[in-house]
Design a protein around this motif. Structure first.
Motif, PDB file in Angstrom:
ATOM      1  N   UNK A 186       0.677  -1.357   0.144  1.00 19.00           N
ATOM      2  CA  UNK A 186       0.049  -0.075   0.081  1.00 19.00           C
ATOM      3  C   UNK A 186       0.955   1.515  -0.111  1.00 19.00           C
ATOM      4  N   UNK A 187       2.268   0.999   0.353  1.00 20.44           N
ATOM      5  CA  UNK A 187       3.120   2.195   0.336  1.00 20.44           C
ATOM      6  C   UNK A 187       3.565   2.554  -0.809  1.00 20.44           C
ATOM      7  N   UNK A 188       4.238   1.579  -1.540  1.00 20.34           N
ATOM      8  CA  UNK A 188       5.135   1.778  -2.821  1.00 20.34           C
ATOM      9  C   UNK A 188       4.431   0.894  -3.959  1.00 20.34           C
ATOM     10  N   UNK A 189       3.550   0.358  -3.978  1.00 21.10           N
ATOM     11  CA  UNK A 189       2.935  -0.462  -5.069  1.00 21.10           C
ATOM     12  C   UNK A 189       3.768  -1.706  -5.652  1.00 21.10           C
ATOM     13  N   UNK A 248       8.625 -10.928   7.178  1.00 18.82           N
ATOM     14  CA  UNK A 248       8.983 -10.651   5.788  1.00 18.82           C
ATOM     15  C   UNK A 248       8.367  -9.295   5.790  1.00 18.82           C
ATOM     16  N   UNK A 249       9.113  -8.510   4.864  1.00 20.63           N
ATOM     17  CA  UNK A 249       8.932  -6.956   4.471  1.00 20.63           C
ATOM     18  C   UNK A 249       9.110  -6.566   3.001  1.00 20.63           C
ATOM     19  N   UNK A 250       8.395  -5.553   2.668  1.00 15.81           N
ATOM     20  CA  UNK A 250       8.559  -5.210   1.276  1.00 15.81           C
ATOM     21  C   UNK A 250       9.840  -5.049   0.836  1.00 15.81           C
ATOM     22  N   UNK A 251      10.040  -5.752  -0.172  1.00 13.82           N
ATOM     23  CA  UNK A 251      11.569  -5.766  -0.731  1.00 13.82           C
ATOM     24  C   UNK A 251      11.963  -4.270  -1.256  1.00 13.82           C
ATOM     25  N   UNK A 252      11.034  -3.606  -1.675  1.00 16.57           N
ATOM     26  CA  UNK A 252      11.077  -2.070  -2.060  1.00 16.57           C
ATOM     27  C   UNK A 252      11.479  -1.255  -1.063  1.00 16.57           C
ATOM     28  N   UNK A 253      10.414  -0.957  -0.170  1.00 14.79           N
ATOM     29  CA  UNK A 253      10.418   0.056   0.713  1.00 14.79           C
ATOM     30  C   UNK A 253      10.318  -0.393   2.072  1.00 14.79           C
ATOM     31  N   UNK A 254      10.573  -1.559   2.476  1.00 13.46           N
ATOM     32  CA  UNK A 254      10.418  -1.886   3.670  1.00 13.46           C
ATOM     33  C   UNK A 254       9.278  -2.138   4.676  1.00 13.46           C
ATOM     34  N   UNK A 255       8.127  -1.774   3.989  1.00 16.17           N
ATOM     35  CA  UNK A 255       6.817  -1.942   4.800  1.00 16.17           C
ATOM     36  C   UNK A 255       6.452  -3.294   5.238  1.00 16.17           C
ATOM     37  N   UNK A 256       5.951  -3.366   6.538  1.00 18.71           N
ATOM     38  CA  UNK A 256       5.659  -4.789   7.046  1.00 18.71           C
ATOM     39  C   UNK A 256       4.480  -5.532   6.131  1.00 18.71           C
ATOM     40  N   UNK A 292       1.368  -4.181   5.690  1.00 22.95           N
ATOM     41  CA  UNK A 292       0.897  -3.066   4.848  1.00 22.95           C
ATOM     42  C   UNK A 292       0.514  -3.361   3.472  1.00 22.95           C
ATOM     43  N   UNK A 318       5.809   6.684  -2.740  1.00 24.24           N
ATOM     44  CA  UNK A 318       6.304   5.808  -3.608  1.00 24.24           C
ATOM     45  C   UNK A 318       7.813   6.061  -4.121  1.00 24.24           C
ATOM     46  N   UNK A 376       9.885   6.606   0.501  1.00 22.16           N
ATOM     47  CA  UNK A 376       9.886   5.466   1.055  1.00 22.16           C
ATOM     48  C   UNK A 376      10.704   4.104   0.343  1.00 22.16           C
ATOM     49  N   UNK A 392      17.032  -3.972   2.784  1.00 16.40           N
ATOM     50  CA  UNK A 392      15.615  -3.218   3.156  1.00 16.40           C
ATOM     51  C   UNK A 392      15.954  -1.931   4.253  1.00 16.40           C
ATOM     52  N   UNK A 398       9.029   1.360   9.259  1.00 16.68           N
ATOM     53  CA  UNK A 398       8.835  -0.224   9.041  1.00 16.68           C
ATOM     54  C   UNK A 398       7.495  -0.585   8.849  1.00 16.68           C
ATOM     55  N   UNK A 441       4.617   1.795   7.713  1.00 17.72           N
ATOM     56  CA  UNK A 441       4.275   3.060   7.045  1.00 17.72           C
ATOM     57  C   UNK A 441       2.758   3.482   6.843  1.00 17.72           C
TER      58      UNK A 441
END
Lengths: 54, 387
Positions: free
Chosen positions: A7-10, A37-45, A48, B168, B171, B286, B315, B317
C-alpha cells in the motif's frame, strides 16, 4: 494464485512467482510468507499489503 | 529491539489520548496572534506562530522531557481501530483551512508596518509547514476519504507532489544516495533544500508518468495525483486572488515557500548520513530501524503526531500515528525535532554535533555512510581506522 500489493510503494507480491531470492519458493501462498517478511522495495511490513482485486 | 511493556497490557491506556487535538489547536495560534495585536497594538504579537515554533516548543521539550509511553502488543489492535484518533486528526483540516484563509485576508486587508506583515505571513507559513505533516499522516492511510483530505491539506501550501513522492519515492529510496529527501553527511541544510525540492518535484512527476503509462493513459490524464493536487491549489489560490486581488499572491507564495522549507528541514534531520548497504545483486538492503534518526520528546511527539518515532514509521508506514512506538536501540537525536531544526539552520553547529554521531554510528567505517559526493573519499580517509 493471488497477488498482494504494498500500500505504500505499489510493489506486488505474486504468489505464483514467490520471492526465491529470499527462499520464498514460487507458489508460496501469502499466508505462508513469514510474518517478519517485509516489502523488498520500501521495507513496509506484511500488514501494509492488500489483496489485488482483478 | 526492546519495547517497554506494562505488566498488565490489557489495562493500558494512552496517556496522550486527550492531547492529540492540540495538533489542531496550534493552528489557531497565528490567528490568536492577530487578535492579540488588535487588543494591545503590539506588532510582536503577529509573530506568535513563529515564536512558538522556535522558542516555546523546543523549550517545552526540554522541560517536559521524553515520552515513555509505548503501546504494548495487546493494546495495538483496539488502539488502531479507535475512531476517536481519526477524528482528532481530521479536525485539524478545517481548522487549518479556516486559519489559512483568515491569515491571508488579514495580511492584505490591515494596514501594517512591513515587519508586522512579515510576522503574519511567516506565522501563516508555520501553519503551512505543520499542515504538510498532517497531510503526511493522512497520505499514508488507505481509505479514499483520508487520501482526499491529504491532498486538500497539502493544497494551500502548494505541496501536493509530496503526496506522490513521499510514499512511492522516499519510502523506497530512503537512506540511499538516489533519494532527494535523504540528507548526506557533510551536506548543509542550505545545500540539501534546493536538491531536495527540485528532486522531489521531478520524482513525483516521473512516478505518476510511469504509473499512467503502465495503465495506458497520458501523463495529463485527470487521474494524475500531481495534477489533482495542483488543481486544488489553483482553485484555492484563485479564489483568494478573486476575493482579495493580486496583492494576496505574495502572501500565498511566501507562506508556501517557508512552510515547504519547514517540512524539508525536518526531512533533513530524519536520515542525515545514514545509508542502506548494497547487496551482492546490486540492490539495496531493506530499510531498517537503524536507517532513521529518532526523537521521543513528548511535546514534539504530540504536535507532529509521533513523526519522530521515525524508525517505526518506515517499518510500518500505514500504521496510524497513535500506534507508533519508540525503540531503545535506534539512532537517536540529542533533542526533539523542534530543537534540532534550529541547529540545522546553523551548519557549523550541526556538523559539530551530528558528524561525530554519524561516525560513531558507523564505527568509523565511513564507507557505509551516505556522504556528499564531493568530499566522500576525503571523509572515508579521515576516519579510517589504522589497520
Amino acid at each position: 494464485m493471488k497477488k498482494w500489493r504494498c500500500l505504500v510503494c505499489d510493489y506486488v507480491y505474486d504468489e505464483a512467482l514467490g520471492w526465491p531470492d529470499e527462499g520464498i519458493a514460487p507458489g508460496t501462498k501469502w499466508a505462508d510468507v513469514p510474518a517478519g517478511w517485509s516489502c523488498p522495495d520500501c521495507g513496509a511490513s506484511k500488514g501494509d499489503f492488500e489483496l489485488v482485486e482483478d | 529491539m526492546t519495547i517497554a511493556s506494562l505488566p498488565t497490557p490489557t489495562a493500558w491506556t494512552d496517556n496522550k489520548r486527550y492531547l492529540w487535538p492540540l495538533g489542531a489547536l496550534v493552528m489557531f495560534l497565528p490567528l490568536a496572534g492577530t487578535i492579540g495585536y488588535q487588543l494591545t497594538g503590539w506588532t510582536i504579537s503577529l509573530w506568535l506562530g513563529f515564536f512558538i515554533l522556535y522558542g516555546l516548543i523546543p523549550m517545552a521539550d526540554r522541560l517536559l522531557g521524553e515520552d515513555d509511553a509505548n503501546p504494548p502488543d495487546a493494546a495495538m489492535e483496539s488502539l488502531a481501530k479507535d475512531s476517536y484518533y481519526r477524528w482528532a486528526l481530521f479536525i485539524s483540516v478545517p481548522v487549518y483551512l479556516g486559519m489559512w484563509a483568515y491569515m491571508v485576508w488579514f495580511a492584505v486587508s490591515q494596514t501594517l508596518p512591513w515587519y508586522g506583515w512579515l510576522g503574519v505571513v511567516l506565522s501563516l507559513g508555520v501553519g503551512c509547514g505543520l499542515a504538510i505533516n498532517i497531510g503526511h499522516e493522512l497520505g499514508h492511510q488507505t481509505s479514499p476519504l483520508e487520501r482526499f483530505l491529504a491532498k486538500l491539506t497539502l493544497a494551500p501550501g502548494f505541496y501536493g507532489h509530496f503526496y506522490v513522492e513521499h510514499n512511492r519515492g522516499h519510502h523506497t529510496r530512503v537512506a540511499t544516495p538516489e533519494d532527494p529527501a535523504s540528507s548526506r553527511f557533510g551536506e548543509s541544510f542550505y545545500e540539501f533544500l534546493p536538491r531536495c525540492v527540485y528532486g522531489s518535484f521531478k520524482s513525483a512527476w516521473e512516478i505518476e508518468k510511469k504509473r499512467l503509462t503502465r495503465e495506458g493513459k497520458s501523463v495529463w490524464h485527470w487521474s494524475n495525483d500531481n495534477l489533482q493536487s495542483w488543481a486544488m491549489t489553483a482553485l484555492l489560490w484563485g479564489a483568494m486572488i478573486a476575493w482579495l486581488g493580486w496583492i494576496a499572491l505574495p502572501v500565498l507564495i511566501i507562506a508556501a515557500v517557508y512552510g515547504g522549507s519547514l517540512l524539508e528541514v525536518v526531512n533533513y534531520l530524519e536520515h542525515y548520513g545514514l545509508m542502506r548497504q548494497k547487496r551482492a545483486d546490486g540492490g539495496y538492503e531493506r530499510c531498517q530501524p537503524h536507517h532513521s534518526w529518532n526523537s521521543n520528546h513528548v511535546v514534539t511527539n504530540v504536535l507532529l503526531y509521533h513523526l519522530q518515532r521515525h524508525s517505526d514509521h518506515h517499518a510500518n508506514p500505514t500504521r496510524s500515528y497513535q500506534t507508533l512506538r519508540n525503540f531503545e536501540d535506534v539512532p537517536r537525536l540529542p533533542s526533539g525535532y523542534a530543537a534540532m531544526i534550529l541547529l540545522a539552520y546553523l551548519p557549523p553547529l550541526w556538523f559539530r554535533l551530528m558528524d561525530p554521531k554519524v561516525v560513531e554510528h558507523h564505527g568509523g567505517d565511513m564507507r557505509k555512510a551516505n556522504i556528499k559526493p564531493a568530499i566522500r573519499e576525503q571523509v572515508i580517509a579521515r576516519y579510517a581506522q589504522p589497520a
